[in-house]
Structures are given as C-alpha cells and as structure tokens.
Design a protein around this motif. Structure first.
Motif, PDB file in Angstrom:
ATOM      1  N   ASP A  38       0.970   4.166  -2.823  1.00  0.00           N
ATOM      2  CA  ASP A  38       1.192   5.862  -2.559  1.00  0.00           C
ATOM      3  C   ASP A  38       2.149   6.436  -3.511  1.00  0.00           C
ATOM      4  O   ASP A  38       2.027   7.571  -3.611  1.00  0.00           O
ATOM      5  CB  ASP A  38       1.155   5.973  -0.989  1.00  0.00           C
ATOM      6  N   ARG A  39       3.383   5.789  -3.398  1.00  0.00           N
ATOM      7  CA  ARG A  39       4.444   6.262  -4.117  1.00  0.00           C
ATOM      8  C   ARG A  39       4.490   6.299  -5.790  1.00  0.00           C
ATOM      9  O   ARG A  39       5.320   6.602  -6.546  1.00  0.00           O
ATOM     10  CB  ARG A  39       5.875   5.511  -3.598  1.00  0.00           C
TER      11      ARG A  39
ATOM     12  N   MET B  43       0.886  -1.378  -0.084  1.00  0.00           N
ATOM     13  CA  MET B  43      -0.063   0.061   0.043  1.00  0.00           C
ATOM     14  C   MET B  43       0.820   1.246  -0.120  1.00  0.00           C
ATOM     15  O   MET B  43       0.710   2.237  -0.817  1.00  0.00           O
ATOM     16  CB  MET B  43      -0.852   0.056   1.111  1.00  0.00           C
ATOM     17  N   ARG B  44       1.923   1.401   0.856  1.00  0.00           N
ATOM     18  CA  ARG B  44       3.013   2.436   0.734  1.00  0.00           C
ATOM     19  C   ARG B  44       3.655   2.687  -0.583  1.00  0.00           C
ATOM     20  O   ARG B  44       3.633   3.751  -0.944  1.00  0.00           O
ATOM     21  CB  ARG B  44       3.937   2.293   1.842  1.00  0.00           C
TER      22      ARG B  44
ATOM     23  N   ARG C  90      -4.624  10.782  -9.046  1.00  0.00           N
ATOM     24  CA  ARG C  90      -5.224  11.895  -8.313  1.00  0.00           C
ATOM     25  C   ARG C  90      -5.742  12.897  -9.231  1.00  0.00           C
ATOM     26  O   ARG C  90      -5.625  13.365 -10.078  1.00  0.00           O
ATOM     27  CB  ARG C  90      -3.970  12.552  -7.825  1.00  0.00           C
TER      28      ARG C  90
ATOM     29  N   PRO D 234      -1.785   2.846  -8.551  1.00  0.00           N
ATOM     30  CA  PRO D 234      -2.480   3.838  -7.736  1.00  0.00           C
ATOM     31  C   PRO D 234      -3.611   4.324  -8.784  1.00  0.00           C
ATOM     32  O   PRO D 234      -3.464   4.294 -10.108  1.00  0.00           O
ATOM     33  CB  PRO D 234      -1.138   4.764  -7.632  1.00  0.00           C
TER      34      PRO D 234
END
Length: 84
Positions: A22-23, A18-19, A44, A41
């Motif tokens: 995020d990257r 998950m991290r 955004r 991901p």
C-alpha cells in the motif's frame, strides 16, 4: 529497489507486506534462494478530465464514420437474429 523476501516470510508476514505494498514498496520472492516472483503495487487509476482527453487526441486523424461502419460490418457478424 525491490526488497527480497523468502516464501516463508511472505506466508508469515503477509499483513505487514500488504501494508508495505500500500505504501508503494516492491518485493522479490525467493524459494530456496532462487527468485521465483515479484510483488509490486498496482498502479492506481487516475481520472482524466475531458479537456485532457481532448488534448491528447487532438492530433489524431479524423475518422470517417461511414467507412468505420463498413469496416466493422465486414469484420463482424451483426445479424440481430437469435443463433439458437
């Protein structure tokens, strides 16, 4: 390039994965050596200012409001009376 992960790695290292998402990292998930899915991901959402939106639609054709209403009325039942 997407990193390959086994189903077991996905289960056991979910926090780390998950991290990494995020990257911006992407993963291909495998089961018994065969690819079964992809993790990537979400894009955004970016705020678009009014000036940029107006510029994007500056070349669009004009909309005749009366004709638009007629088309909507022909396609949709907009009777305000309750149905039940």
């Amino acid at each position: 390039m997407a990193r390959e992960l086994t189903q077991r790695e996905l289960r056991n290292r979910s926090g780390e994965i998950m991290r990494a998402l995020d990257r911006g990292e992407e993963f291909t998930i495998t089961r018994n050596g065969a690819a079964v899915g992809e993790l990537r991901p979400l894009r955004r959402r970016r705020f678009v200012g009014a000036d940029a939106a107006l510029a994007a639609f500056s070349g669009a054709p004009a909309v005749d409001a009366d004709r638009f209403r007629e088309d909507v009325d022909a396609a949709l039942d907009q009777d305000p009376a309750p149905r039940a």
